[in-house]
Design a protein around this motif. Sequence first.
Motif, mmCIF file in Angstrom:
data_model
loop_
_atom_site.group_PDB
_atom_site.id
_atom_site.type_symbol
_atom_site.label_atom_id
_atom_site.label_comp_id
_atom_site.label_asym_id
_atom_site.label_seq_id
_atom_site.Cartn_x
_atom_site.Cartn_y
_atom_site.Cartn_z
ATOM 1 N N MET A 152 0.842 -1.173 0.000
ATOM 2 C CA MET A 152 0.000 0.000 0.000
ATOM 3 C C MET A 152 0.891 1.240 0.000
ATOM 4 S SD MET A 152 -2.513 1.439 2.906
ATOM 5 C CE MET A 152 -4.123 0.875 2.528
ATOM 6 N N LYS A 153 0.608 2.173 -0.849
ATOM 7 C CA LYS A 153 1.404 3.385 -0.985
ATOM 8 C C LYS A 153 0.882 4.447 -0.020
ATOM 9 C CE LYS A 153 3.777 5.945 -4.287
ATOM 10 N NZ LYS A 153 5.133 5.732 -4.454
ATOM 11 N N HIS A 154 1.814 5.057 0.707
ATOM 12 C CA HIS A 154 1.464 6.121 1.645
ATOM 13 C C HIS A 154 1.732 7.462 0.987
ATOM 14 C CE1 HIS A 154 0.955 3.432 5.051
ATOM 15 N NE2 HIS A 154 1.999 2.786 4.593
ATOM 16 N N TYR A 155 0.759 8.335 1.011
ATOM 17 C CA TYR A 155 0.918 9.642 0.401
ATOM 18 C C TYR A 155 1.099 10.741 1.427
ATOM 19 C CZ TYR A 155 -0.444 7.336 -3.880
ATOM 20 O OH TYR A 155 -0.485 6.502 -4.944
ATOM 21 N N LEU A 156 0.446 10.629 2.559
ATOM 22 C CA LEU A 156 0.645 11.601 3.631
ATOM 23 C C LEU A 156 2.002 11.349 4.263
ATOM 24 C CD1 LEU A 156 -2.836 11.707 5.384
ATOM 25 C CD2 LEU A 156 -1.724 13.554 4.172
ATOM 26 N N PRO A 157 2.533 12.325 5.017
ATOM 27 C CA PRO A 157 3.810 12.091 5.692
ATOM 28 C C PRO A 157 3.767 10.810 6.535
ATOM 29 C CG PRO A 157 3.188 14.378 5.896
ATOM 30 C CD PRO A 157 2.029 13.664 5.254
ATOM 31 N N GLN A 158 4.837 10.033 6.435
ATOM 32 C CA GLN A 158 4.883 8.768 7.168
ATOM 33 C C GLN A 158 5.307 8.952 8.615
ATOM 34 O OE1 GLN A 158 7.217 5.977 4.946
ATOM 35 N NE2 GLN A 158 6.087 6.377 3.078
ATOM 36 N N VAL A 159 5.831 10.113 8.949
ATOM 37 C CA VAL A 159 6.187 10.413 10.329
ATOM 38 C C VAL A 159 4.944 11.015 10.985
ATOM 39 C CG1 VAL A 159 7.718 11.731 11.827
ATOM 40 C CG2 VAL A 159 8.582 10.794 9.670
ATOM 41 N N ARG A 160 4.457 10.355 12.006
ATOM 42 C CA ARG A 160 3.180 10.726 12.626
ATOM 43 C C ARG A 160 3.147 12.183 13.086
ATOM 44 N NH1 ARG A 160 0.331 8.992 18.011
ATOM 45 N NH2 ARG A 160 -1.805 9.262 17.346
ATOM 46 N N PHE A 161 4.244 12.641 13.655
ATOM 47 C CA PHE A 161 4.332 14.022 14.141
ATOM 48 C C PHE A 161 4.011 15.015 13.033
ATOM 49 C CE2 PHE A 161 6.983 17.838 14.822
ATOM 50 C CZ PHE A 161 6.504 18.248 16.043
ATOM 51 N N TRP A 162 4.639 14.855 11.863
ATOM 52 C CA TRP A 162 4.424 15.773 10.747
ATOM 53 C C TRP A 162 3.053 15.579 10.112
ATOM 54 C CZ3 TRP A 162 7.359 19.578 11.362
ATOM 55 C CH2 TRP A 162 8.670 19.440 11.804
ATOM 56 N N LYS A 163 2.556 14.361 10.146
ATOM 57 C CA LYS A 163 1.217 14.106 9.603
ATOM 58 C C LYS A 163 0.159 14.863 10.393
ATOM 59 C CE LYS A 163 0.272 9.857 8.612
ATOM 60 N NZ LYS A 163 -0.114 8.438 8.678
ATOM 61 N N ILE A 164 0.247 14.816 11.711
ATOM 62 C CA ILE A 164 -0.735 15.489 12.565
ATOM 63 C C ILE A 164 -0.669 16.996 12.371
ATOM 64 C CG2 ILE A 164 -1.324 16.002 14.967
ATOM 65 C CD1 ILE A 164 -0.486 13.074 15.596
ATOM 66 N N ILE A 165 0.544 17.556 12.349
ATOM 67 C CA ILE A 165 0.678 18.999 12.170
ATOM 68 C C ILE A 165 0.171 19.414 10.795
ATOM 69 C CG2 ILE A 165 2.336 20.900 11.988
ATOM 70 C CD1 ILE A 165 3.958 19.527 14.167
ATOM 71 N N SER A 166 0.483 18.638 9.760
ATOM 72 C CA SER A 166 0.011 18.952 8.401
ATOM 73 C C SER A 166 -1.511 18.959 8.330
ATOM 74 C CB SER A 166 0.551 17.939 7.389
ATOM 75 O OG SER A 166 1.908 18.106 7.195
ATOM 76 N N ILE A 167 -2.126 17.974 8.936
ATOM 77 C CA ILE A 167 -3.591 17.890 8.913
ATOM 78 C C ILE A 167 -4.209 19.071 9.661
ATOM 79 C CG2 ILE A 167 -5.568 16.555 9.755
ATOM 80 C CD1 ILE A 167 -3.923 14.013 9.044
ATOM 81 N N ILE A 168 -3.645 19.433 10.807
ATOM 82 C CA ILE A 168 -4.163 20.573 11.567
ATOM 83 C C ILE A 168 -4.034 21.863 10.758
ATOM 84 C CG2 ILE A 168 -3.725 22.046 13.582
ATOM 85 C CD1 ILE A 168 -3.024 19.430 15.111
ATOM 86 N N LEU A 169 -2.881 22.064 10.126
ATOM 87 C CA LEU A 169 -2.681 23.277 9.329
ATOM 88 C C LEU A 169 -3.600 23.304 8.110
ATOM 89 C CD1 LEU A 169 1.199 23.605 9.531
ATOM 90 C CD2 LEU A 169 -0.500 25.089 10.611
ATOM 91 N N ALA A 170 -3.758 22.164 7.443
ATOM 92 C CA ALA A 170 -4.649 22.112 6.278
ATOM 93 C C ALA A 170 -6.090 22.397 6.693
ATOM 94 C CB ALA A 170 -4.543 20.753 5.594
ATOM 95 N N LEU A 171 -6.521 21.837 7.816
ATOM 96 C CA LEU A 171 -7.878 22.095 8.302
ATOM 97 C C LEU A 171 -8.068 23.561 8.689
ATOM 98 C CD1 LEU A 171 -8.615 18.881 10.401
ATOM 99 C CD2 LEU A 171 -9.587 19.532 8.181
#
Length: 157
Positions: free
Chosen positions: A1-20
């Motif tokens: 399965m290909k991951h498109y969001l950041p694979q590092v959880r820390f950056w994924k959470i911050i990215s999602i918060i900023l995008a929202l």
Amino acid sequence: MKHYLPQVRFWKIISIILALTGVLFTLIGIFCTEGALAVHWGSDGTPNGFAGKIVLVLIALMGVLSMFSGESFRKERPGWHIPVGPEMGYALSTGLTGCCAGVNVIVVLYYFRPDERIPAVGAIAIIVLYLMFIMIAFYRDRRYNGRDVKTGEESHR
């Protein structure tokens, strides 16, 4: 399965918060404002460029798409021989997401309170955000690659 969001959880959470945050201010701008929005300011702080609400949608879309650019920073290209690890690549993509969200926040806040300090403070906040993400990525990369950040020596955990 290909991951498109950041694979590092820390950056994924911050990215999602900023995008929202960018999407939230886009919705506020679409439904709570009327007429054109200031999108460019002169050196004296007065607006000299205006655009319709569609610019908020486009900037929010760029912010959401920036969440997926972390792997692109890590690719080696001809003439691009800077080793960027996962932490730094995801930090840069998160910074892009934050930049787009910050622009939407600035534009919408300026509509509700036309103060010449808002664009200046917003631009400084975006720059500080980028620098902070780079410093966090550097610290996390050193810490999680077995090196002590303060001494630079290998840690024996």
